[in-house]
Design a protein around this motif. Structure first.
Motif, PDB file in Angstrom:
ATOM      1  N   PHE A 218      75.220  46.526  25.026  1.00  0.00           N
ATOM      2  CA  PHE A 218      75.117  45.857  26.326  1.00  0.00           C
ATOM      3  C   PHE A 218      76.234  46.305  27.264  1.00  0.00           C
ATOM      4  O   PHE A 218      77.323  46.656  26.834  1.00  0.00           O
TER       5      PHE A 218
ATOM      6  N   VAL B  35      65.815  47.818  24.605  1.00  0.00           N
ATOM      7  CA  VAL B  35      65.926  46.547  23.890  1.00  0.00           C
ATOM      8  C   VAL B  35      65.341  46.669  22.483  1.00  0.00           C
ATOM      9  O   VAL B  35      64.301  47.310  22.261  1.00  0.00           O
TER      10      VAL B  35
ATOM     11  N   ASP C 163      67.348  41.670  19.631  1.00  0.00           N
ATOM     12  CA  ASP C 163      68.037  41.159  20.825  1.00  0.00           C
ATOM     13  C   ASP C 163      67.431  39.858  21.324  1.00  0.00           C
ATOM     14  O   ASP C 163      67.979  39.228  22.242  1.00  0.00           O
TER      15      ASP C 163
ATOM     16  N   SER D 151      71.833  33.329  19.149  1.00  0.00           N
ATOM     17  CA  SER D 151      70.614  33.497  18.362  1.00  0.00           C
ATOM     18  C   SER D 151      70.182  32.136  17.828  1.00  0.00           C
ATOM     19  O   SER D 151      71.015  31.225  17.710  1.00  0.00           O
TER      20      SER D 151
ATOM     21  N   LYS E 141      76.775  45.639  20.825  1.00  0.00           N
ATOM     22  CA  LYS E 141      75.324  45.751  20.675  1.00  0.00           C
ATOM     23  C   LYS E 141      74.672  46.563  21.787  1.00  0.00           C
ATOM     24  O   LYS E 141      73.498  46.390  22.071  1.00  0.00           O
TER      25      LYS E 141
ATOM     26  N   LYS F 229      70.794  46.452  29.387  1.00  0.00           N
ATOM     27  CA  LYS F 229      70.697  47.239  28.155  1.00  0.00           C
ATOM     28  C   LYS F 229      69.577  48.244  28.372  1.00  0.00           C
ATOM     29  O   LYS F 229      68.481  47.872  28.795  1.00  0.00           O
TER      30      LYS F 229
ATOM     31  N   TYR G 162      70.820  34.020  26.363  1.00  0.00           N
ATOM     32  CA  TYR G 162      71.997  34.669  26.921  1.00  0.00           C
ATOM     33  C   TYR G 162      72.619  33.776  27.991  1.00  0.00           C
ATOM     34  O   TYR G 162      71.917  33.254  28.864  1.00  0.00           O
TER      35      TYR G 162
END
Lengths: 115, 119
Positions: free
Chosen positions: B63, B81, B85, B39, B61, B78, B89
């Motif tokens: 995933f 979303v 999120d 993040s 989360k 996922k 990644y």
């Protein structure tokens, strides 16, 4: 405090300065790492320490000098850096360096700008 | 030598839509595969990992990722979303246990995929 803590969060330094980045982990891990994260490039592993002994030096210039006084602390000493060294420097730890079953835990990084 | 390719630099999805982030790896033996999330202003956090066994792995989360040896892929998915999120990644590969009989701790990371979520 838990996890991996890095200080400072931001650092601006001139090319002739000497500064140090600090990393501390409270997870009881045996291995600690320095990574460099530059824009639009994959994470680059710089150094790995296992039980205070350096086990990996990924062809990093000598202007970066790591120090690991104990298994909880890791430093990166910086001297006469270049502008292209500006990046986010991430510290990580894991239970053991040679076992991928123990994943990496990262700190929030130090944003370094070299002017 | 091992390598990782994330073909998509930037993906934009609407909140509630499904998501798939692609990851292709190159490694001669059994790989160890990881997905991390970063993040803004934060370090990387492990989402999930694959070592062996069931090729569909569940992570945090909501995933999941599926290891497909025939395609050398480890795509992250996922079903729905959330705005939280939005992040970058990273897929990573490491050497597996059959690499000379020893495990090896060096991870190779992909360049990352930036996920933007529209409300």
């Amino acid at each position: 405090e838990t996890g991996v803590t890095q200080t400072p969060r931001h650092l601006v330094m001139g090319m002739t300065n000497k500064k140090s980045l600090k990393c501390e982990q409270h997870l009881g891990h045996n291995a600690m790492y320095w990574y460099k994260q530059s824009a639009k490039k994959p994470l680059e592993l710089m150094f790995v320490y296992s039980l205070e002994e350096r086990v990996e030096n990924n062809s990093v210039p000598s202007r970066f000098s790591p120090e690991c006084p104990n298994s909880s602390h890791l430093f990166l000493h910086l001297h006469t850096l270049q502008p292209e060294d500006s990046a986010l420097y991430l510290c990580a730890s894991s239970q053991d360096w040679d076992r991928l079953l123990s994943p990496l835990h990262f700190g929030n990084g130090t944003r370094l700008t070299v002017t | 030598a091992q390598s990782v390719t994330q073909p998509d630099i930037h993906i934009t999805v609407s909140e509630g839509a499904s998501l798939e982030l692609r990851c292709n790896y190159s490694y001669g033996a059994t790989p160890y595969l990881f997905w991390y999330v970063q993040s803004p202003g934060q370090g990387l956090q492990l989402l999930l990992k694959y070592f062996s066994g069931d090729t569909l792995v569940q992570g945090i989360k909501g995933f999941e990722a599926e290891f497909k040896r025939s395609q050398s892929s480890f795509n992250l998915r996922k079903p729905s979303v959330h705005w939280s999120d939005a992040a970058e990644y990273f897929c990573a590969v490491g050497a597996g246990r059959d690499a000379g009989g020893t495990s090896y701790g060096k991870l190779t990371f992909g360049q990352g995929t930036i996920l933007t979520v529209h409300p």
